[in-house]
Design a protein around this motif. Structure first.
Motif, short mmCIF file in Angstrom:
data_model
loop_
_atom_site.label_atom_id
_atom_site.label_comp_id
_atom_site.label_asym_id
_atom_site.label_seq_id
_atom_site.Cartn_x
_atom_site.Cartn_y
_atom_site.Cartn_z
N ALA A 87 0.83 -1.20 0.00
CA ALA A 87 0.00 0.00 0.00
C ALA A 87 0.86 1.25 0.00
O ALA A 87 0.56 2.23 -0.70
N ARG A 88 1.94 1.24 0.77
CA ARG A 88 2.82 2.41 0.82
C ARG A 88 3.48 2.66 -0.53
O ARG A 88 3.59 3.81 -0.98
N ALA A 89 3.92 1.59 -1.18
CA ALA A 89 4.54 1.74 -2.50
C ALA A 89 3.54 2.29 -3.51
O ALA A 89 3.86 3.18 -4.30
N ALA A 90 2.30 1.77 -3.47
CA ALA A 90 1.27 2.25 -4.38
C ALA A 90 0.93 3.71 -4.11
O ALA A 90 0.73 4.50 -5.04
N MET A 91 0.88 4.09 -2.83
CA MET A 91 0.60 5.48 -2.49
C MET A 91 1.74 6.40 -2.92
O MET A 91 1.50 7.53 -3.37
N ALA A 92 2.98 5.91 -2.81
CA ALA A 92 4.13 6.71 -3.25
C ALA A 92 4.07 6.93 -4.76
O ALA A 92 4.31 8.05 -5.25
N VAL A 93 3.74 5.88 -5.50
CA VAL A 93 3.62 6.01 -6.95
C VAL A 93 2.48 6.96 -7.30
O VAL A 93 2.62 7.83 -8.17
N GLY A 94 1.34 6.80 -6.62
CA GLY A 94 0.21 7.69 -6.87
C GLY A 94 0.56 9.14 -6.57
O GLY A 94 0.16 10.05 -7.30
N GLY A 95 1.33 9.37 -5.50
CA GLY A 95 1.74 10.73 -5.17
C GLY A 95 2.64 11.33 -6.23
O GLY A 95 2.48 12.50 -6.60
N CYS A 96 3.58 10.53 -6.75
CA CYS A 96 4.47 11.02 -7.81
C CYS A 96 3.69 11.32 -9.08
O CYS A 96 3.94 12.33 -9.77
N LEU A 97 2.73 10.43 -9.40
CA LEU A 97 1.91 10.65 -10.59
C LEU A 97 1.01 11.87 -10.43
O LEU A 97 0.58 12.46 -11.42
N LEU A 98 0.70 12.23 -9.20
CA LEU A 98 -0.10 13.42 -8.94
C LEU A 98 0.72 14.70 -9.11
O LEU A 98 0.24 15.69 -9.66
N VAL A 99 1.96 14.65 -8.67
CA VAL A 99 2.83 15.84 -8.75
C VAL A 99 3.26 16.10 -10.19
O VAL A 99 3.31 17.27 -10.62
N PHE A 100 3.54 15.04 -10.94
CA PHE A 100 4.09 15.19 -12.29
C PHE A 100 3.21 16.05 -13.20
O PHE A 100 3.69 17.05 -13.77
N PRO A 101 1.93 15.74 -13.39
CA PRO A 101 1.11 16.59 -14.27
C PRO A 101 0.89 17.99 -13.71
O PRO A 101 0.72 18.94 -14.48
N CYS A 102 0.89 18.12 -12.37
CA CYS A 102 0.75 19.46 -11.78
C CYS A 102 1.93 20.34 -12.18
O CYS A 102 1.75 21.53 -12.50
N VAL A 103 3.13 19.77 -12.18
CA VAL A 103 4.32 20.51 -12.60
C VAL A 103 4.23 20.88 -14.07
O VAL A 103 4.55 22.01 -14.47
N LEU A 104 3.74 19.95 -14.90
CA LEU A 104 3.64 20.22 -16.33
C LEU A 104 2.58 21.28 -16.63
O LEU A 104 2.75 22.08 -17.56
N ILE A 105 1.51 21.29 -15.85
CA ILE A 105 0.51 22.34 -16.02
C ILE A 105 1.12 23.71 -15.71
O ILE A 105 0.91 24.69 -16.43
N LEU A 106 1.90 23.77 -14.63
CA LEU A 106 2.57 25.02 -14.27
C LEU A 106 3.56 25.44 -15.36
O LEU A 106 3.63 26.63 -15.72
N VAL A 107 4.29 24.48 -15.92
CA VAL A 107 5.23 24.78 -17.00
C VAL A 107 4.50 25.33 -18.21
O VAL A 107 4.95 26.29 -18.86
N GLY A 108 3.33 24.73 -18.51
CA GLY A 108 2.55 25.22 -19.65
C GLY A 108 2.00 26.61 -19.43
O GLY A 108 2.00 27.45 -20.33
N VAL A 109 1.51 26.87 -18.22
CA VAL A 109 0.96 28.19 -17.90
C VAL A 109 2.05 29.26 -18.00
O VAL A 109 1.80 30.39 -18.45
N LEU A 110 3.27 28.92 -17.61
CA LEU A 110 4.39 29.86 -17.69
C LEU A 110 4.98 29.96 -19.09
O LEU A 110 5.97 30.68 -19.30
N GLN A 111 4.39 29.23 -20.05
CA GLN A 111 4.78 29.30 -21.46
C GLN A 111 6.23 28.87 -21.71
O GLN A 111 6.88 29.36 -22.63
N VAL A 112 6.70 27.97 -20.90
CA VAL A 112 8.06 27.46 -21.10
C VAL A 112 8.21 26.76 -22.46
O VAL A 112 9.22 26.98 -23.15
N PRO A 113 7.24 25.95 -22.92
CA PRO A 113 7.39 25.30 -24.22
C PRO A 113 7.54 26.29 -25.38
O PRO A 113 8.18 25.97 -26.38
N TRP A 114 6.94 27.46 -25.25
CA TRP A 114 7.07 28.45 -26.33
C TRP A 114 8.49 29.01 -26.40
O TRP A 114 9.04 29.20 -27.48
N HIS A 115 9.08 29.25 -25.25
CA HIS A 115 10.43 29.80 -25.21
C HIS A 115 11.50 28.72 -25.39
O HIS A 115 12.62 29.02 -25.83
N PHE A 116 11.15 27.49 -25.06
CA PHE A 116 12.09 26.37 -25.15
C PHE A 116 11.35 25.16 -25.72
O PHE A 116 10.96 24.25 -25.00
#
Length: 215
Positions: A87-116
């Protein structure tokens, strides 16, 4: 004001919508994984939760007495400890999968793909790696759970509760664990879709950046 509006426009793109879906799926995986471990005290911990749990199971070991009650509590604790690492391993994976798209959304909002623009290719690679890695992770998750359910601890626990007329303590996968697996498969498909969208957006950004040079 115009800068804020341009940044908010990203949230209406297909890639952002897919990423928000990934956030939802990861959050559900996290919840299902936490449910899988059950109460820390096993059956003995249910009355402490109060409400529907207490009345559903009829009280704390109401059908047990003496040595049977102590044995039931021991089996509950051992069963809980067997499932806890999974259960702990699954929760750790779920937590990482939760953070990853949140970071990408922030990157998109800051228009990083346009500049890079090359970032979109990096994003695509990460999505493919995660999608491919999800399959062996799901295999390990279910293989480990089935090993716990096939253990002598689970079998003895199941027989003890059945002998007292209690239901719901079978040695088989329950709804939350099956749901976590299905959500994992859905997340893998969402990652592959996001990888394709990242490649498409890379081509779009590359073409738009080339237009001023052509003029």
């Amino acid at each position: 004001g115009s800068l804020v509006r341009r940044r908010c426009l990203y949230l209406h793109t297909g890639r952002a919508c897919c990423q928000m879906m990934e956030v939802l799926l990861a959050a559900l995986i996290l919840v299902c994984s936490s449910v899988s471990s059950g109460p820390a005290g096993g059956y003995s911990g249910l009355p402490a939760l109060g409400g529907i749990y207490y009345y559903q199971y009829g009280g704390a070991y109401s059908g047990f007495s003496g040595a049977d009650g102590e044995r039931a509590q021991q089996l509950d604790q051992r069963f809980y400890l067997l499932k806890l690492p999974i259960a702990r391993a699954a929760m750790a994976v779920g937590g990482c999968l939760l953070v990853f798209p949140c970071v990408l959304i922030l990157v998109g909002v800051l228009q990083v793909p346009w500049h890079f623009p090359a970032w979109l290719l990096i994003e695509c690679t990460l999505y493919i790696v995660i999608a491919v890695g999800t399959m062996p992770a799901l295999y390990y998750f279910f293989h480990s759970l089935l090993s716990v359910y096939n253990s002598s601890v689970c079998k003895e626990r199941e027989q003890l509760y059945q002998s007292k007329g209690y239901q719901g303590f079978w040695c088989s996968l329950h709804g939350a664990e099956i749901a976590a697996g299905l959500l994992g498969c859905m997340a893998a498909m969402a990652y592959l879709l996001s990888a394709g969208l990242a490649v498409r957006d890379y081509r779009t950004v590359h073409e738009q950046k080339q237009k001023p040079l052509q003029l």
